[in-house]
Design a protein around this motif. Structure first.
Motif, PDB file in Angstrom:
ATOM      1  N   THR A  63       0.858  -1.184   0.000  1.00  0.00           N
ATOM      2  CA  THR A  63       0.000   0.000   0.000  1.00  0.00           C
ATOM      3  C   THR A  63       0.894   1.233   0.000  1.00  0.00           C
ATOM      4  N   SER A  64       0.288   2.391  -0.104  1.00  0.00           N
ATOM      5  CA  SER A  64       1.059   3.631  -0.210  1.00  0.00           C
ATOM      6  C   SER A  64       1.500   4.140   1.166  1.00  0.00           C
ATOM      7  N   ALA A  65       2.489   5.001   1.156  1.00  0.00           N
ATOM      8  CA  ALA A  65       2.943   5.632   2.400  1.00  0.00           C
ATOM      9  C   ALA A  65       1.824   6.447   3.034  1.00  0.00           C
ATOM     10  N   ASP A  66       0.945   7.013   2.212  1.00  0.00           N
ATOM     11  CA  ASP A  66      -0.180   7.794   2.748  1.00  0.00           C
ATOM     12  C   ASP A  66      -1.103   6.937   3.608  1.00  0.00           C
ATOM     13  N   TYR A  71      -0.892   9.961  12.986  1.00  0.00           N
ATOM     14  CA  TYR A  71       0.023   8.904  13.410  1.00  0.00           C
ATOM     15  C   TYR A  71       0.277   9.044  14.906  1.00  0.00           C
ATOM     16  N   ALA A  72       0.097   7.963  15.636  1.00  0.00           N
ATOM     17  CA  ALA A  72       0.010   8.077  17.089  1.00  0.00           C
ATOM     18  C   ALA A  72       1.276   7.704  17.849  1.00  0.00           C
ATOM     19  N   PRO A 112      25.597  19.302  13.560  1.00  0.00           N
ATOM     20  CA  PRO A 112      24.496  19.539  12.614  1.00  0.00           C
ATOM     21  C   PRO A 112      23.797  18.235  12.238  1.00  0.00           C
ATOM     22  N   CYS A 113      22.481  18.310  12.063  1.00  0.00           N
ATOM     23  CA  CYS A 113      21.730  17.107  11.737  1.00  0.00           C
ATOM     24  C   CYS A 113      20.487  17.449  10.933  1.00  0.00           C
ATOM     25  N   LEU A 114      19.923  16.402  10.357  1.00  0.00           N
ATOM     26  CA  LEU A 114      18.693  16.524   9.588  1.00  0.00           C
ATOM     27  C   LEU A 114      17.844  15.292   9.861  1.00  0.00           C
ATOM     28  N   GLY A 115      16.596  15.505  10.252  1.00  0.00           N
ATOM     29  CA  GLY A 115      15.663  14.410  10.466  1.00  0.00           C
ATOM     30  C   GLY A 115      14.666  14.362   9.325  1.00  0.00           C
ATOM     31  N   ILE A 116      14.478  13.181   8.769  1.00  0.00           N
ATOM     32  CA  ILE A 116      13.495  12.980   7.700  1.00  0.00           C
ATOM     33  C   ILE A 116      12.380  12.127   8.286  1.00  0.00           C
ATOM     34  N   GLU A 117      11.151  12.655   8.236  1.00  0.00           N
ATOM     35  CA  GLU A 117      10.036  11.983   8.894  1.00  0.00           C
ATOM     36  C   GLU A 117       8.785  12.106   8.025  1.00  0.00           C
ATOM     37  N   PRO A 118       8.132  10.968   7.686  1.00  0.00           N
ATOM     38  CA  PRO A 118       6.960  11.035   6.818  1.00  0.00           C
ATOM     39  C   PRO A 118       5.678  11.477   7.512  1.00  0.00           C
TER      40      PRO A 118
END
Ligand SMILES: [Zn+2]
Length: 144
Positions: free
Chosen positions: A58-61, A68-69, A121-127
């Motif tokens: 299924t899709s990420a959506d 999202y809990a 330095p950092c970068l967070g990627i979160e859907p």
């Protein structure tokens, strides 16, 4: 289906967990009389690069909705583990202000906050939008 990393065909099932509903897709009272969606939960391993990966049914959506809990930082033992991991990896890789840490699936910033505090330095990627917003608010950083 091909490997996400090296694009070779995936032929080997690594683990078959049957069927499961999307994680953290809690049902509301009015959902209880409706059928719940279940998807196959099967892991494959690539015989060329050894990456273990799921097949997308299924899709990420569908998996990462706006409500999202799951927020990682609600668990004190997980926060302690994340802090210890950040200390270990900082020392092991000699991370400093010239490094750049990227976490894919950063949730609410439970791990990256340790690097922010250390001036790395950092970068967070979160859907999921709500956990990403919580990270920015809670840890007061635009990098999360
Ligand atoms: Zn591969």
């Amino acid at each position: 289906m091909n490997c996400r990393h090296c694009f070779h065909p995936l032929k080997h099932v690594f683990l078959d967990l049957g069927f499961a509903p999307p994680s953290n897709a809690y049902l509301r009272e009015y959902d209880l009389d409706k059928p719940e969606r279940y998807y196959p939960l099967k892991l494959f391993v690539c015989e060329y690069c050894w990456l273990v990966q799921t097949k997308d049914y299924t899709s990420a959506d569908e998996l990462f909705k706006d409500d999202y809990a799951y927020f990682s930082s609600v668990s004190q033992s997980w926060l302690t583990h994340a802090a210890q991991y950040a200390d270990m990896v900082t020392a092991r890789l000699d991370l400093n202000q010239n490094s750049y840490v990227i976490e894919v699936g950063a949730n609410d910033g439970y791990l990256l906050k340790n690097f922010v505090t250390a001036g790395i330095p950092c970068l967070g990627i979160e859907p999921t939008a709500d956990t990403a917003a919580a990270a920015k608010k809670k840890w007061n950083s635009d990098s999360l």
